[in-house]
Design an enzyme around this catalytic site. Sequence first.
Site, PDB file in Angstrom:
ATOM      1  CG  ASP A   1      19.609  39.883  39.579  1.00 12.87           C
ATOM      2  OD1 ASP A   1      19.158  41.075  39.386  1.00 12.87           O
ATOM      3  OD2 ASP A   1      19.051  39.275  40.710  1.00 12.87           O
TER       4      ASP A   1
ATOM      5  N   GLY B   1      33.200  36.810  41.919  1.00 11.46           N
ATOM      6  CA  GLY B   1      33.276  37.669  43.094  1.00 11.46           C
ATOM      7  C   GLY B   1      32.028  37.326  43.954  1.00 11.46           C
ATOM      8  CG  LEU B   2      27.893  38.189  42.563  1.00 12.12           C
ATOM      9  CD1 LEU B   2      27.082  38.132  41.378  1.00 12.12           C
ATOM     10  CD2 LEU B   2      27.401  38.893  43.681  1.00 12.12           C
TER      11      LEU B   2
ATOM     12  CG  ASP C   1      69.606  45.344  22.596  1.00 17.05           C
ATOM     13  OD1 ASP C   1      69.314  45.422  23.716  1.00 17.05           O
ATOM     14  OD2 ASP C   1      69.913  46.460  22.008  1.00 17.05           O
TER      15      ASP C   1
END
Length: 531
Positions: free
Chosen positions: A287, A422-423, A36
């Site tokens: 956009d 991603g684009l 622990d």
Amino acid sequence: MELTLWTYEGPPHVGAMRVANSMDGLHYVLHAPQGDTYADLLFTMIERNQKRPPVTYTTFQARDLGSDTAELFKTSAREAYERFQPDALLVGASCTAELIQDDPGGLAKAIGLPVPVVPVELPAYQRKENWGAAETLYQLVRAFAGPHAPAPGTPREPRDPSRRARCNLLGPSSLGFRNRDDVQEVTKLLDRLGVDVHVVAPLAARPGDLARLGEADFNIVLYPEIGDIAARWLERTFKQPTVRTVPIGVGATCDFIKEVAELAGVDPKPALDDAESRLPWYSRSVDSTYLTGKRVFIFGDATHAVAAARIAAEEFAFEVVGIGTYSREFAREVRAAAETYGVDALITDDYLEVEERVEQLQPELVLGTQMERHIAKRHGIPCAVISAPIHVQDFPARYSPQMGFEGANVIFDTFVHPLVMGLEEHLLGMFREDFEFHDAAGPSHLGGHARVPDSAPIIVPSTVNEAEPAGTEPAEADVLAWAPDAETELQRIPFFVRGKARRNTERFAQDNGVAMITVETLYDAKAHFGR
């Protein structure tokens, strides 16, 4: 008992560790066995602390259970005081040591140390980490501020108008998501309002600072998961009002300024006029195809999940398709937020349930913890981390707050960059057959002249994200075939909607008895579902 690979929260003594590590002059003596003892790992490796955490373990072993573990605890407490000379000692037991019932609080007080000893009893098998941190802060506040409390029924004295208003900031702690930067940003914001920060707790506070909490005019709870219990006690005991609006996002920051200004008796207009956030303009300038209506799923601690949902819906024009939290103590607040967006709240600490919900919803963006980052990666979905639990990369060296107007700037980048990347991948895929950009070409920044080994593989765009929705039988997909030109055309569709396009096209083909999907079928399906 349920075995798991990941967990959103540790046991409550980890929360106590976080409070101890946040403060100065406080040392935590933890009755715990070998195994622990992982505080060093949490705070020096993940949070990159420059010093070891102020935690001493008794580290008893199996053979000690047949002897006197109580004496072992007293020896450890005495040696910890002699070595570290803290202003106060915090004592408690880990989840394993709780079972042997040695009463660390009573044992520590029995040895007569010359500093205050604050015991914390944390039921490890009913509660978790954030509750443990909140309970520990509450017990410390009661121990040090309590002796300075006015007699019951005593009215609170009005503030001297010649003095600037002052407040306490409650909740920032170690291992919190960008807590240090948030404190700095909120302090600057309050200064512009003409309000001084009296005490920040637990982060960077000493036990003596907690004794001065009652001197402030009001409290601000920045992180309710940690600071709310203590704030409610201060409300009852010192009659201090509390600001509970958390300034994450432009709208919430403006609400926060107005609420603070009303309590402090100052004009909010200068601070509102001084708003330096670029989020509103940037959000409007992007956009709308990239942002408006993007389907987002949000999961994290209650504070950040609710704040992220408001920002996503009101400041980015995203569609919130799911929201959830692992903070069961704040389930009511998350359910109320979910009702606002017309979705069902997910209250769970099981990451498998979260993954199942992501699979069902197929969002275009996931906002969550480091675990949602792993889940989203497996499903090919863009993701941004907005909440603890977090890993080392989410403790950046740069200034990166979440609160205030500068925090809104950081949040804009955090939310938008995964979609923009991603684009970028989509554009690379779209021009993959171009003479300059195909996989066998050299890097464009070297003019295409770098040699590429003859054995270099031609990489086909991955369709890992094209997972079928829950409940779809594999046999249905096997019935249909895709013509090569249709497969090529499908790859030109952005990856974050490609899976949906594939499913819609196959459904259209099945409904119309088409066995071979061609380019014409793909565009017919697009026209059909676009009506």
